[in-house]
Motif scaffolding. Structure first.
Motif, mmCIF file in Angstrom:
data_model
loop_
_atom_site.group_PDB
_atom_site.id
_atom_site.type_symbol
_atom_site.label_atom_id
_atom_site.label_comp_id
_atom_site.label_asym_id
_atom_site.label_seq_id
_atom_site.Cartn_x
_atom_site.Cartn_y
_atom_site.Cartn_z
ATOM 1 N N MET A 1 0.807 -1.313 0.041
ATOM 2 C CA MET A 1 -0.081 -0.092 0.117
ATOM 3 C C MET A 1 0.817 1.026 0.032
ATOM 4 S SD MET A 1 -3.052 1.242 2.933
ATOM 5 C CE MET A 1 -3.927 -0.214 2.525
ATOM 6 N N GLY A 2 1.877 1.134 0.708
ATOM 7 C CA GLY A 2 2.743 2.455 0.670
ATOM 8 C C GLY A 2 2.663 3.334 1.860
ATOM 9 N N VAL A 3 3.408 4.411 1.966
ATOM 10 C CA VAL A 3 3.111 5.336 3.028
ATOM 11 C C VAL A 3 1.670 6.134 2.582
ATOM 12 C CG1 VAL A 3 3.900 7.394 4.087
ATOM 13 C CG2 VAL A 3 5.328 5.823 3.326
ATOM 14 N N ILE A 4 0.941 6.219 3.808
ATOM 15 C CA ILE A 4 -0.471 6.965 3.846
ATOM 16 C C ILE A 4 0.045 8.239 4.224
ATOM 17 C CG2 ILE A 4 -2.695 7.008 4.720
ATOM 18 C CD1 ILE A 4 -2.680 4.025 5.191
ATOM 19 N N ASN A 5 -0.681 9.133 3.486
ATOM 20 C CA ASN A 5 -0.512 10.642 3.778
ATOM 21 C C ASN A 5 -1.746 11.060 4.947
ATOM 22 O OD1 ASN A 5 1.822 11.738 2.349
ATOM 23 N ND2 ASN A 5 0.689 10.780 0.520
ATOM 24 N N ILE A 6 -1.390 11.839 5.874
ATOM 25 C CA ILE A 6 -2.419 12.462 6.868
ATOM 26 C C ILE A 6 -2.447 13.714 6.668
ATOM 27 C CG2 ILE A 6 -3.027 12.549 9.223
ATOM 28 C CD1 ILE A 6 -3.068 9.677 8.144
ATOM 29 N N LEU A 7 -3.435 14.348 5.958
ATOM 30 C CA LEU A 7 -3.591 15.913 5.350
ATOM 31 C C LEU A 7 -4.229 16.501 6.735
ATOM 32 C CD1 LEU A 7 -4.569 15.363 1.901
ATOM 33 C CD2 LEU A 7 -2.419 14.926 2.866
ATOM 34 N N CYS A 8 -3.534 17.352 7.367
ATOM 35 C CA CYS A 8 -4.034 18.046 8.541
ATOM 36 C C CYS A 8 -4.536 19.420 8.326
ATOM 37 C CB CYS A 8 -2.734 17.946 9.530
ATOM 38 S SG CYS A 8 -2.226 16.344 9.876
ATOM 39 N N LEU A 9 -5.789 19.766 8.896
ATOM 40 C CA LEU A 9 -6.323 21.127 9.116
ATOM 41 C C LEU A 9 -6.249 21.436 10.616
ATOM 42 C CD1 LEU A 9 -9.483 20.979 6.923
ATOM 43 C CD2 LEU A 9 -7.353 22.531 6.555
ATOM 44 N N PRO A 10 -5.875 22.971 10.888
ATOM 45 C CA PRO A 10 -5.704 23.365 12.404
ATOM 46 C C PRO A 10 -7.098 23.638 12.890
ATOM 47 C CG PRO A 10 -5.200 25.139 10.776
ATOM 48 C CD PRO A 10 -5.820 23.739 9.707
ATOM 49 N N TYR A 11 -6.748 24.170 14.192
ATOM 50 C CA TYR A 11 -7.892 24.867 14.883
ATOM 51 C C TYR A 11 -8.001 26.289 14.479
ATOM 52 C CZ TYR A 11 -3.427 25.370 17.522
ATOM 53 O OH TYR A 11 -2.284 25.482 17.900
ATOM 54 N N ALA A 12 -9.006 26.963 15.050
ATOM 55 C CA ALA A 12 -9.140 28.389 14.707
ATOM 56 C C ALA A 12 -7.971 29.233 15.092
ATOM 57 C CB ALA A 12 -10.234 28.965 15.473
ATOM 58 N N GLY A 13 -7.433 30.118 14.042
ATOM 59 C CA GLY A 13 -6.276 30.857 14.483
ATOM 60 C C GLY A 13 -5.167 30.025 14.387
ATOM 61 N N GLY A 14 -4.776 28.731 14.147
ATOM 62 C CA GLY A 14 -3.778 27.941 14.547
ATOM 63 C C GLY A 14 -3.129 27.775 12.820
ATOM 64 N N SER A 15 -2.074 27.079 12.904
ATOM 65 C CA SER A 15 -1.180 26.737 11.691
ATOM 66 C C SER A 15 -1.132 25.308 11.679
ATOM 67 C CB SER A 15 0.386 27.524 11.684
ATOM 68 O OG SER A 15 0.962 26.886 10.673
ATOM 69 N N LEU A 39 -3.847 26.942 5.784
ATOM 70 C CA LEU A 39 -4.763 27.777 5.291
ATOM 71 C C LEU A 39 -4.341 29.284 5.174
ATOM 72 C CD1 LEU A 39 -7.679 26.675 7.776
ATOM 73 C CD2 LEU A 39 -7.169 26.051 5.664
ATOM 74 N N PRO A 40 -4.914 30.102 4.192
ATOM 75 C CA PRO A 40 -4.162 31.424 4.104
ATOM 76 C C PRO A 40 -4.372 32.109 5.410
ATOM 77 C CG PRO A 40 -6.518 31.202 2.937
ATOM 78 C CD PRO A 40 -6.113 29.904 3.284
ATOM 79 N N GLY A 41 -3.281 32.992 5.551
ATOM 80 C CA GLY A 41 -3.383 33.941 6.548
ATOM 81 C C GLY A 41 -2.547 33.692 7.697
ATOM 82 N N ARG A 42 -1.944 32.621 7.864
ATOM 83 C CA ARG A 42 -0.910 31.937 8.676
ATOM 84 C C ARG A 42 0.166 31.170 8.223
ATOM 85 N NH1 ARG A 42 -6.155 29.663 10.643
ATOM 86 N NH2 ARG A 42 -6.871 31.057 8.967
ATOM 87 N N GLY A 43 1.119 30.939 9.001
ATOM 88 C CA GLY A 43 2.417 30.334 8.563
ATOM 89 C C GLY A 43 2.968 30.913 7.398
ATOM 90 N N MET A 44 3.197 30.002 6.343
ATOM 91 C CA MET A 44 3.810 30.568 5.118
ATOM 92 C C MET A 44 2.841 31.060 4.290
ATOM 93 S SD MET A 44 7.033 29.408 5.317
ATOM 94 C CE MET A 44 7.537 29.453 3.442
ATOM 95 N N ARG A 45 1.492 31.248 4.706
ATOM 96 C CA ARG A 45 0.862 31.937 3.987
ATOM 97 C C ARG A 45 0.201 33.359 4.479
ATOM 98 N NH1 ARG A 45 -3.686 27.932 1.020
ATOM 99 N NH2 ARG A 45 -3.774 29.799 -0.146
ATOM 100 N N PHE A 46 1.107 33.727 5.649
ATOM 101 C CA PHE A 46 0.777 34.790 6.322
ATOM 102 C C PHE A 46 0.460 36.006 5.242
ATOM 103 C CE2 PHE A 46 1.614 38.564 9.006
ATOM 104 C CZ PHE A 46 0.500 38.345 10.140
ATOM 105 N N GLY A 47 -0.296 36.968 5.386
ATOM 106 C CA GLY A 47 -0.694 37.810 4.689
ATOM 107 C C GLY A 47 -1.613 37.814 3.813
ATOM 108 N N GLU A 48 -2.018 36.371 3.373
ATOM 109 C CA GLU A 48 -3.180 36.296 2.361
ATOM 110 C C GLU A 48 -4.508 36.249 3.125
ATOM 111 O OE1 GLU A 48 -2.610 32.542 0.232
ATOM 112 O OE2 GLU A 48 -0.698 32.387 0.367
#
Length: 228
Positions: A1-15, A39-48
């Motif tokens: 099956m190979g490595v399974i990716n776990i795609l993660c979304l944060p809590y409000a205001g979080g990265s 999500l836009p607005g935080r982390g590497m996407r701060f300012g979006e």
């Protein structure tokens, strides 16, 4: 099956990177990779511009998702708090766009859709809520500059959450794994109501900690290692 990716979304205001950084060191690296859906607005996407609706959210992360939804390899979606509440809606958006759906959703510290209520988004109310949550340092509240910089991101996320109150999603057709902190009474009160939101298997887990258990211990990763 190979490595399974776990795609993660944060809590409000979080990265999303905060979530993946916590999980990455404890997930079985031979089987899983934690991937941030920033999500836009935080982390590497701060300012979006932040997303205020589920349509805007999908458009904002479509390019990140496409590497996984346009192939047959299995992947899971994980979301904490706000992220968890968004996952059923994101699942249906993926299907609508003709993408490969996830094998399952991992919902952490999130209320079932029918129990979401409108939240106040004024500055005073949000600061009170953030203090109560306990995930934000005292230095933040003592710095007008930090409040001015980051509070609009939290406000946008709460407006996004408010948009979900009138949107009850149809059941999904994949595995549902629900994880909550033993000290998070609000989330635990209705957590088994998530069962009605999938036509597939639904399993429930409780771990040590409060609402932000995902950053407080390694039990979430341990559950993923064992349950998937």
């Amino acid at each position: 099956m190979g490595v399974i990716n776990i795609l993660c979304l944060p809590y409000a205001g979080g990265s999303a990177s905060v979530v993946t950084d916590v999980l990455a060191g404890k997930l079985d690296k031979n089987r899983f990779t934690a991937v941030p859906l920033e999500l836009p607005g935080r982390g590497m996407r701060f300012g979006e511009e932040c997303a205020l609706t589920t349509d805007e959210l999908y458009e904002a992360i479509d390019s990140l998702l496409s590497d996984y939804t346009q192939q047959a390899a299995p992947y899971y979606l994980l979301g904490h708090s706000m992220g968890g509440e968004l996952l059923p809606h994101l699942y249906h958006k993926i299907i609508e766009r003709g993408g490969t759906p996830p094998k399952g959703l991992i919902i952490c510290g999130a209320e079932p859709p029918e129990h979401l209520t409108l939240a106040a988004t004024d500055e005073a109310s949000l600061l009170t809520e953030m203090k109560k949550g306990g995930a934000t340092s005292e230095e933040f509240f003592e710095s007008p500059e930090l409040v001015e910089l980051f509070l609009p991101i939290v406000q946008a996320d709460y407006r996004l959450l408010n948009s979900l109150v009138s949107q009850i999603p149809e059941p999904i057709d994949c595995e549902l794994i629900v994880i909550n902190g033993k000290e998070d009474a609000e989330a635990l009160e209705h957590h088994e109501d998530w069962r009605s939101y999938t036509t597939a298997e639904c399993s429930f887990f409780q771990v040590d900690g409060g609402h932000f258990f995902i950053t407080e211990n390694t039990e979430t990763a341990a559950i993923i290692n064992k349950a998937i």
